[in-house]
Design an enzyme around this catalytic site. Structure first.
Site, PDB file in Angstrom:
ATOM      1  N   SER A 169       0.801  -1.228   0.000  1.00  0.00           N
ATOM      2  CA  SER A 169       0.000   0.000   0.000  1.00  0.00           C
ATOM      3  C   SER A 169       0.837   1.283   0.000  1.00  0.00           C
ATOM      4  CB  SER A 169      -0.968   0.008   1.187  1.00  0.00           C
ATOM      5  OG  SER A 169      -1.918  -1.015   1.016  1.00  0.00           O
ATOM      6  N   THR A 224      -5.501  -2.990   8.289  1.00  0.00           N
ATOM      7  CA  THR A 224      -5.430  -4.330   7.715  1.00  0.00           C
ATOM      8  C   THR A 224      -5.305  -5.373   8.821  1.00  0.00           C
ATOM      9  OG1 THR A 224      -4.491  -5.664   5.938  1.00  0.00           O
ATOM     10  CG2 THR A 224      -2.940  -4.295   7.167  1.00  0.00           C
ATOM     11  N   LYS A 283      -9.061  -5.147  11.602  1.00  0.00           N
ATOM     12  CA  LYS A 283     -10.242  -4.574  10.936  1.00  0.00           C
ATOM     13  C   LYS A 283     -11.521  -4.614  11.788  1.00  0.00           C
ATOM     14  CE  LYS A 283      -8.661  -5.816   6.296  1.00  0.00           C
ATOM     15  NZ  LYS A 283      -9.045  -6.311   4.971  1.00  0.00           N
ATOM     16  N   ASP A 335     -13.147  -3.033   0.855  1.00  0.00           N
ATOM     17  CA  ASP A 335     -12.726  -4.347   0.325  1.00  0.00           C
ATOM     18  C   ASP A 335     -13.799  -4.943  -0.589  1.00  0.00           C
ATOM     19  OD1 ASP A 335     -10.219  -4.483   1.582  1.00  0.00           O
ATOM     20  OD2 ASP A 335     -11.105  -5.255   3.428  1.00  0.00           O
ATOM     21  N   ALA A 390     -12.940 -12.224   4.387  1.00  0.00           N
ATOM     22  CA  ALA A 390     -12.986 -11.741   3.001  1.00  0.00           C
ATOM     23  C   ALA A 390     -14.348 -12.061   2.372  1.00  0.00           C
ATOM     24  CB  ALA A 390     -11.861 -12.365   2.191  1.00  0.00           C
ATOM     25  N   ASN A 431     -18.602 -23.682   1.946  1.00  0.00           N
ATOM     26  CA  ASN A 431     -17.464 -23.633   2.862  1.00  0.00           C
ATOM     27  C   ASN A 431     -17.243 -24.990   3.494  1.00  0.00           C
ATOM     28  OD1 ASN A 431     -15.373 -22.070   4.062  1.00  0.00           O
ATOM     29  ND2 ASN A 431     -16.482 -22.112   6.003  1.00  0.00           N
ATOM     30  N   THR A 481     -16.547 -25.552   6.501  1.00  0.00           N
ATOM     31  CA  THR A 481     -17.376 -25.524   7.704  1.00  0.00           C
ATOM     32  C   THR A 481     -18.673 -24.791   7.352  1.00  0.00           C
ATOM     33  OG1 THR A 481     -15.258 -25.164   8.829  1.00  0.00           O
ATOM     34  CG2 THR A 481     -17.248 -25.010  10.185  1.00  0.00           C
ATOM     35  N   TYR A 512      -3.487 -13.370  -5.268  1.00  0.00           N
ATOM     36  CA  TYR A 512      -2.664 -12.876  -6.384  1.00  0.00           C
ATOM     37  C   TYR A 512      -1.244 -13.445  -6.359  1.00  0.00           C
ATOM     38  CZ  TYR A 512      -2.004  -9.194  -2.843  1.00  0.00           C
ATOM     39  OH  TYR A 512      -1.808  -8.509  -1.674  1.00  0.00           O
TER      40      TYR A 512
HETATM   41  P1  ATR Z   1     -10.016 -14.392   5.776  1.00  0.00           P
HETATM   42  O1  ATR Z   1     -10.423 -13.453   6.867  1.00  0.00           O
HETATM   43  O2  ATR Z   1      -8.763 -13.986   5.068  1.00  0.00           O
HETATM   44  O3  ATR Z   1     -11.123 -14.691   4.815  1.00  0.00           O
HETATM   45  P2  ATR Z   1     -10.309 -16.740   7.493  1.00  0.00           P
HETATM   46  O4  ATR Z   1     -11.320 -16.078   8.342  1.00  0.00           O
HETATM   47  O5  ATR Z   1      -9.215 -17.490   8.157  1.00  0.00           O
HETATM   48  O6  ATR Z   1      -9.550 -15.731   6.522  1.00  0.00           O
HETATM   49  O7  ATR Z   1     -11.080 -17.681   6.449  1.00  0.00           O
HETATM   50  C1  ATR Z   1     -10.394 -18.541   5.623  1.00  0.00           C
HETATM   51  C2  ATR Z   1     -11.365 -19.292   4.721  1.00  0.00           C
HETATM   52  O8  ATR Z   1     -10.622 -20.251   3.978  1.00  0.00           O
HETATM   53  C3  ATR Z   1     -12.437 -20.072   5.456  1.00  0.00           C
HETATM   54  O9  ATR Z   1     -13.565 -20.162   4.630  1.00  0.00           O
HETATM   55  C4  ATR Z   1     -11.772 -21.438   5.625  1.00  0.00           C
HETATM   56  O10 ATR Z   1     -12.657 -22.511   5.798  1.00  0.00           O
HETATM   57  P3  ATR Z   1     -13.225 -22.885   7.288  1.00  0.00           P
HETATM   58  O11 ATR Z   1     -14.248 -21.824   7.606  1.00  0.00           O
HETATM   59  O12 ATR Z   1     -13.811 -24.223   7.141  1.00  0.00           O
HETATM   60  O13 ATR Z   1     -12.026 -22.830   8.191  1.00  0.00           O
HETATM   61  C5  ATR Z   1     -11.103 -21.564   4.276  1.00  0.00           C
HETATM   62  N1  ATR Z   1      -9.983 -22.487   4.292  1.00  0.00           N
HETATM   63  C6  ATR Z   1      -8.730 -22.272   4.756  1.00  0.00           C
HETATM   64  N2  ATR Z   1      -7.953 -23.352   4.569  1.00  0.00           N
HETATM   65  C7  ATR Z   1      -8.733 -24.293   3.956  1.00  0.00           C
HETATM   66  C8  ATR Z   1      -8.518 -25.624   3.487  1.00  0.00           C
HETATM   67  N3  ATR Z   1      -7.332 -26.211   3.583  1.00  0.00           N
HETATM   68  N4  ATR Z   1      -9.553 -26.271   2.905  1.00  0.00           N
HETATM   69  C9  ATR Z   1     -10.764 -25.683   2.780  1.00  0.00           C
HETATM   70  N5  ATR Z   1     -11.035 -24.416   3.208  1.00  0.00           N
HETATM   71  C10 ATR Z   1     -10.034 -23.750   3.787  1.00  0.00           C
END
Ligand code: ATR
Length: 281
Positions: A17, A62, A66, A102, A132, A152, A154, A222
């Site tokens: 940035s 960031t 946030k 964002d 995100a 997702n 989860t 990216y």
């Molecule tokens: P951010 O704030 O950058 O979005 P985050 O809150 O840690 O980061 O979210 C990461 C996302 O990537 C979540 O949707 C996570 O899935 P879970 O909610 O099930 O944890 C997903 N994610 C990260 N690693 C993953 C993996 N190896 N396989 C599938 N989903 C993954």
């Protein structure tokens, strides 16, 4: 007097940035500088008091601050409040106002390949349910996109985003299996997870076997420039987009909030691509 802007985060030394924003401040001949400030967890309140005391004109916020920053602001714009995260603060004569650029930055970058009008009637699939995804989901809903499903690992986290959204949507939380089977019905697919990011470049969040040709696939990653998801989707005829656009446009929208000028995003994108040049695989 020179205006001072900045970004707070932890870690912050790799942030692109400062280079991106200082270049456009100079380009528009504005008497302003933008700095990176390393603010450790637990020091957010003091940092915001510092913004007030030192009279900084605006800051970006960031990871990981946030969400935590919100209680220390005087006002938070509606969409940012619904997202529950602020990435841009404007100091309006001592009053600190929080925004989130964002989600809208993502939408503006998506507008390179799809208009808002088309987007409003599209079936959209978000992959992931982290911070995100929340920003993108709420911003899409706020601009009138009705059909936004979330897949997702989860599923409960996906349901939570849909339940928290204050804007009218027709959304479903899906398992990876369900989303893979029905992938063909989506015109826009967005990966918001870190799956496929350097160094795990062979990973994919979802199989694209059933993707519709001409679907738009956007990945907020990216590094690498082209994730395996994008590579495979392109092989099936999809229109692909990486995360550089979202990064550039969130910065451009913050710049606009501070200065009233919407900057030259092509210039910004060229600079960011050059900065990333050495780092991508
Ligand atoms: P951010 O704030 O950058 O979005 P985050 O809150 O840690 O980061 O979210 C990461 C996302 O990537 C979540 O949707 C996570 O899935 P879970 O909610 O099930 O944890 C997903 N994610 C990260 N690693 C993953 C993996 N190896 N396989 C599938 N989903 C993954």
């Amino acid at each position: 007097m020179e205006k001072v802007y900045g970004v707070i985060g932890s870690p912050i030394s790799h942030s692109m940035s400062p280079v991106m924003l200082n270049d456009i401040f100079e380009h528009y001949k504005l008497n302003a500088r933008y700095h990176a400030f390393h603010v450790r967890p637990g020091e957010v309140k003091a940092a915001i008091e510092g913004v007030r005391a030192l009279g900084l004109s605006g800051i970006n916020v960031t990871i990981p601050h946030k969400v935590e920053v919100i209680p220390y602001l005087d006002e938070v714009e509606e969409v940012a409040a619904n997202i529950g995260a602020v990435n841009t603060i404007v100091n309006e004569n001592g009053k600190l106002i929080g925004y989130n650029t964002d989600g809208n930055g993502f939408i503006r970058s998506l507008n390179r390949v799809i208009s808002n009008e088309e987007l409003r009637s599209a079936n959209v699939l978000l992959i992931g349910a982290g911070g995100a995804a929340r920003g993108i989901f709420i911003s899409l809903a706020a601009m009138g996109v009705k059909k936004i499903d979330i897949v997702n690992r989860t599923v409960e986290r996906a349901t939570a985003i849909i339940d928290d959204c204050k804007f009218d949507v027709d959304s479903h939380a899906l398992s990876t299996e369900e989303a893979s089977i029905h992938l063909g019905k989506y015109q826009v697919i967005v990966n918001t997870t870190s799956v496929g990011m350097h160094p795990n470049v062979e990973d994919m969040p979802l199989s694209v076997e059933n993707i519709a040709s001409k679907a738009i696939v956007s990945d907020i990653i990216y590094n690498p420039f082209e994730t395996k998801l994008l590579h495979e989707a392109a092989k099936h005829g999809a229109i692909i987009q990486n995360g550089i656009g979202m990064f550039v446009y969130q910065g451009a929208l913050a710049f606009e909030k501070w200065t009233g000028i919407f900057p030259d995003t092509n210039r910004m994108e060229k600079l960011v691509t050059r900065l990333l040049g050495g780092k991508t695989c």
